[in-house]
Design an enzyme around this catalytic site. Structure first.
Site, short mmCIF file in Angstrom:
data_model
loop_
_atom_site.label_atom_id
_atom_site.label_comp_id
_atom_site.label_asym_id
_atom_site.label_seq_id
_atom_site.Cartn_x
_atom_site.Cartn_y
_atom_site.Cartn_z
N GLU A 123 0.85 -1.20 0.00
CA GLU A 123 0.00 0.00 0.00
C GLU A 123 0.90 1.26 0.00
O GLU A 123 1.97 1.26 0.60
CB GLU A 123 -0.83 -0.05 1.29
CG GLU A 123 -1.78 1.08 1.54
CD GLU A 123 -2.46 0.93 2.92
OE1 GLU A 123 -2.00 0.13 3.77
OE2 GLU A 123 -3.46 1.63 3.14
N LYS A 181 -9.52 2.61 -1.79
CA LYS A 181 -9.75 1.88 -0.53
C LYS A 181 -11.03 2.37 0.15
O LYS A 181 -11.21 3.58 0.35
CB LYS A 181 -8.54 2.11 0.37
CG LYS A 181 -8.54 1.39 1.70
CD LYS A 181 -7.26 1.75 2.47
CE LYS A 181 -7.11 1.01 3.77
NZ LYS A 181 -5.89 1.42 4.50
N CYS A 197 -5.18 -3.25 2.29
CA CYS A 197 -4.86 -3.31 3.71
C CYS A 197 -6.07 -3.56 4.62
O CYS A 197 -6.58 -4.64 4.68
CB CYS A 197 -4.07 -2.07 4.13
SG CYS A 197 -3.11 -2.39 5.63
N VAL A 235 -0.21 -2.65 10.64
CA VAL A 235 0.32 -2.35 11.97
C VAL A 235 -0.29 -3.26 13.03
O VAL A 235 0.39 -3.65 13.98
CB VAL A 235 0.12 -0.87 12.35
CG1 VAL A 235 1.02 0.03 11.53
CG2 VAL A 235 -1.32 -0.42 12.19
C1 ACM Z 1 -3.90 0.03 7.09
O1 ACM Z 1 -5.01 -0.06 6.53
N1 ACM Z 1 -2.89 0.62 6.50
C2 ACM Z 1 -3.68 -0.55 8.41
#
Ligand code: ACM
Length: 266
Positions: A42, A112, A145, A172
Site C-alpha cells: 500500500e 480503498k 490493507c 500495523v
Molecule cells: C492500514 O489499513 N494501512 C492498516
C-alpha cells in the site's frame, strides 16, 4: 501455472525519489525471477505516516500518468500484471488507491473503502465495489490493507469470480496475516498480501508478506526482510472448486435470504 510474487519494501515518507528507485529494483528482480503477477505494498510511492493532507498531496500522483505508475505500466508490457498501492490525486481529491496494470494497460484503480486510523484526515474513502479484472482468463481481485477486517470485501470479490485476491498493505495490527488464511478458506480463493516493513515516524509495520491457498495453506510467508521479492507457482483454477466437503460448497450453500441484516444500513 502463474508465478505470483509479493514484494516487501520500506517506502519512505520523506524520500519519494528513493521509493521510485526501489520499485525499479523490485521490478528488475521480479522480471529476472519470471514473475507473472506482482503485488507491491500500500502507498508504495509515498510512504504512510503523513502529518497532514498537504504532505500527502505533495507525495501524490495521477494514475496512470504519474512517475510511479509509468514505471509499473512499462514493466507490465511483457505480458505481466502488477498491482500497487499508490497515493493518488484525482480531480483535486486524494485516494488511498490500488492500481492494476497488465500487458501495458491500466486496467483498474480501486479506492480503498475502509480507511484506517487517521487516513480519513487526508483521503476520501472509495465508494465503489473492489474490482475483479481478467488476465488471460484468470480472475484477479483487489483490496487494500484494512479491508482485511471486513470479510464482506473478500466475499464480494469471490462472488465476482476472483481466483486470487491481491492485497497491498501497510499493516500495523498483528491480526491480518492470520485473518487472510480465513478469508482464503471461507471463499476458497488464493490471497497475496504484500506488506511493508520498517518504522516510520514511530510506527512499526509488520512485514510477513504472504500467499495463501484456497485451503488456507500458507504457501509463502516472509519475515521482516527489506526489498525482497518472493513468489510461488500457482494453478489459479483450483480456486474455481468451492467444495469444502463432498457435500458442501461455500458459495452454493450460502443462505442470503436470511442474511438481510448484512445489507441493512442502521
Ligand atoms: C492500514 O489499513 N494501512 C492498516
Amino acid at each position: 501455472m502463474l508465478r505470483v510474487a509479493v514484494a516487501q519494501m520500506e517506502p519512505k515518507v520523506d524520500d519519494v525519489d528513493a521509493n521510485l528507485l526501489n520499485v525499479k529494483k523490485i521490478l528488475k528482480a521480479a522480471g529476472e525471477e519470471g514473475v507473472d503477477l506482482l503485488v507491491l505494498p500500500e502507498l508504495a510511492n509515498s510512504g504512510y505516516m503523513f502529518k497532514s493532507r498537504d504532505e500527502a498531496l505533495a507525495r501524490s500522483e495521477a494514475i496512470p500518468n504519474g512517475p510511479f505508475s509509468t514505471v509499473l505500466l512499462e514493466w507490465s508490457q511483457e505480458g505481466r500484471v502488477v498491482v500497487a498501492g499508490i497515493c493518488e490525486i484525482k480531480e483535486g481529491n486524494l485516494y488511498n488507491s490500488a492500481a492494476v496494470f497488465a500487458d501495458g494497460k491500466h486496467l483498474a484503480t480501486y479506492h480503498k473503502i475502509h480507511l484506517f486510523d487517521r487516513e480519513n484526515e487526508w483521503f476520501l474513502p472509495g465508494n465503489e465495489e473492489p474490482p475483479v479484472v481478467d488476465f488471460k482468463g484468470h480472475k484477479i481481485g483487489v483490496m487494500v490493507c484494512f479491508d482485511w477486517a471486513f470479510p464482506e470485501v473478500a466475499r464480494i470479490l469471490a462472488l465476482k469470480g476472483a481466483d486470487i485476491i491481491l492485497h497491498p498493505a501497510n499493516l500495523v495490527l498483528p491480526y491480518c496475516q492470520n485473518a487472510m488464511i480465513t478469508r482464503s478458506i471461507e471463499n476458497r480463493v488464493f490471497t497475496a498480501t504484500a506488506n511493508r516493513v520498517g518504522t516510520e515516524r514511530g510506527v512499526v509495520f509488520s512485514g510477513m508478506s504472504q500467499i495463501t491457498s484456497p485451503k488456507g495453506e500458507v504457501l509463502l510467508r516472509l519475515q521482516e526482510e527489506k526489498l525482497r521479492v518472493a513468489g510461488v507457482d500457482l494453478d489459479l483454477s483450483l480456486a474455481r472448486d468451492k467444495k469444502i466437503t463432498k457435500r458442501n460448497d461455500v458459495m452454493d450453500d450460502r443462505r442470503p435470504s436470511i442474511y438481510g441484516r448484512l445489507s441493512r444500513v442502521t
